[in-house]
Design an enzyme around this catalytic site. Sequence first.
Site, PDB file in Angstrom:
ATOM      1  N   HIS A 138       0.840  -1.203   0.000  1.00 62.04           N
ATOM      2  CA  HIS A 138       0.000   0.000   0.000  1.00 62.04           C
ATOM      3  C   HIS A 138       0.870   1.247   0.000  1.00 62.04           C
ATOM      4  O   HIS A 138       0.651   2.177  -0.795  1.00 62.04           O
ATOM      5  CB  HIS A 138      -0.913  -0.007   1.226  1.00 62.04           C
ATOM      6  CG  HIS A 138      -1.656   1.273   1.449  1.00 62.04           C
ATOM      7  ND1 HIS A 138      -2.748   1.641   0.702  1.00 62.04           N
ATOM      8  CD2 HIS A 138      -1.464   2.277   2.344  1.00 62.04           C
ATOM      9  CE1 HIS A 138      -3.199   2.814   1.122  1.00 62.04           C
ATOM     10  NE2 HIS A 138      -2.438   3.220   2.119  1.00 62.04           N
ATOM     11  N   GLN A 244      -7.505  14.887   2.705  1.00 65.19           N
ATOM     12  CA  GLN A 244      -6.188  14.476   3.182  1.00 65.19           C
ATOM     13  C   GLN A 244      -5.070  15.072   2.341  1.00 65.19           C
ATOM     14  O   GLN A 244      -4.048  15.536   2.870  1.00 65.19           O
ATOM     15  CB  GLN A 244      -6.090  12.957   3.180  1.00 65.19           C
ATOM     16  CG  GLN A 244      -4.793  12.411   3.760  1.00 65.19           C
ATOM     17  CD  GLN A 244      -4.809  10.891   3.874  1.00 65.19           C
ATOM     18  OE1 GLN A 244      -5.805  10.239   3.585  1.00 65.19           O
ATOM     19  NE2 GLN A 244      -3.710  10.329   4.330  1.00 65.19           N
TER      20      GLN A 244
END
Length: 438
Positions: A138, A244
């Site tokens: 990830h 974000q």
Amino acid sequence: MSSAAQPWLQIDETHDPALTSWVAAANDPATDFPVQNLPFGRFRTATNPAPRLGVAIGDQVLDLERAGLVEPGSDLNALMARGPALRRTLRLTLSRGLRAGSPKQADWAAALMPMAEAELLLPCRVGDYTDFYIGIHHATRVGRLFRPDNPLLPNYKWVPIGYHGRASSLIASGQGFRRPNGQSMPPGAAEPRFGPCQRLDHELELGILIGSGNTLGEPIPVDQAEDHVFGLTLFNDWSARDVQAWEYQPLGPFLSKNFASTLSPWVVTLEALAPFRQPFTRPEGDQAPLPYLDSAQQRASGAIDIGLEVHLQTAAMAERGQTPARIARSNFASAAYWTIAQLVAHHTVGGCNLQPGDLFGSGTLSGPGEGEGGSMLELTDGGKRPIELPGGETRTFLQDGDTVILKARCERAGARSIGFGECRGTVLPAPGMAISAV
């Protein structure tokens, strides 16, 4: 350090794959909760709204208070605080009492209730929550979206990266949550916009729940770290990707992560996971961890083989009666660059005191291959390649009415398969806001 010094690694009579239960549903090969599992949680009912401790067995919940196994009013935090020896003793008692032919059947049958009739709650009170970033695939894939030539920053393979999250917005599996509002900076814009998140995402994680804590100023050595871990849950740390991207520098996530995080109700103990341990290895050529994060025990059995899945059901699919579609799968052992014990040791090495019920999020657990991304951000290549769903719908990020279900299961030859149940959450519309002009 041998497994004799770490009893949660030992295979004992509670793991015997031949064991069956007098609770018929626990003998179904497809159940997540055979007698070899026995995860802990909290529940309540419409007729008795006070939260109570329970153990999952098949499609039933054993009320530990009614079975005479805990004191009235007991909670999981108190059990966690008492350390692993009591947990192992209780597991053995439960195993013997729920096995086929047990003399406890007559007494304990009255303490069972269908899980479908119980409201499953957060398993414990979470005082503090830390989210880590241990999924190397990830981290690499997401890093490549933003830094194609340098996806992993230099510290990643030396230090377990984490940040302190917001425990107050943890919610139980099955609850919906509102899409968050926030600031974002659209591409090419001169100033940020404010409004509902447009790039809402899920994150496939495991939750690590602390058992007994440590004294402020006293670090926990890596080979004693798992003595302070009660067990694992599924965890979905929802993310507002557009918010974000605008807010995370220089201090990291804030509003993009504090609006909701979903925790599954059942805590699978380290003892239940013992048959699924495996060696922890790093890719060839990677440096060894610093000595405070390294040990022979970690290398021998620090990884846990847990298969993970993400399923998605849109509102239209639900209306048509279509079951959720699996959109991703991965595995904890191959996804994680750091072990559970290393996270505990690192978190406390500066003197931080952990407390019973504290939660660690693993970070998104993605595999290296196609269809193994633990987030929409990865599965859609940053929104460039929509996912195709049954019925002709597509998704780049989550829409209102979408339900995400995380699942996990441990399977190995010679062991009874066990699972974690579900971690389920549904996206609700963002709250309306009246913005006053100044």
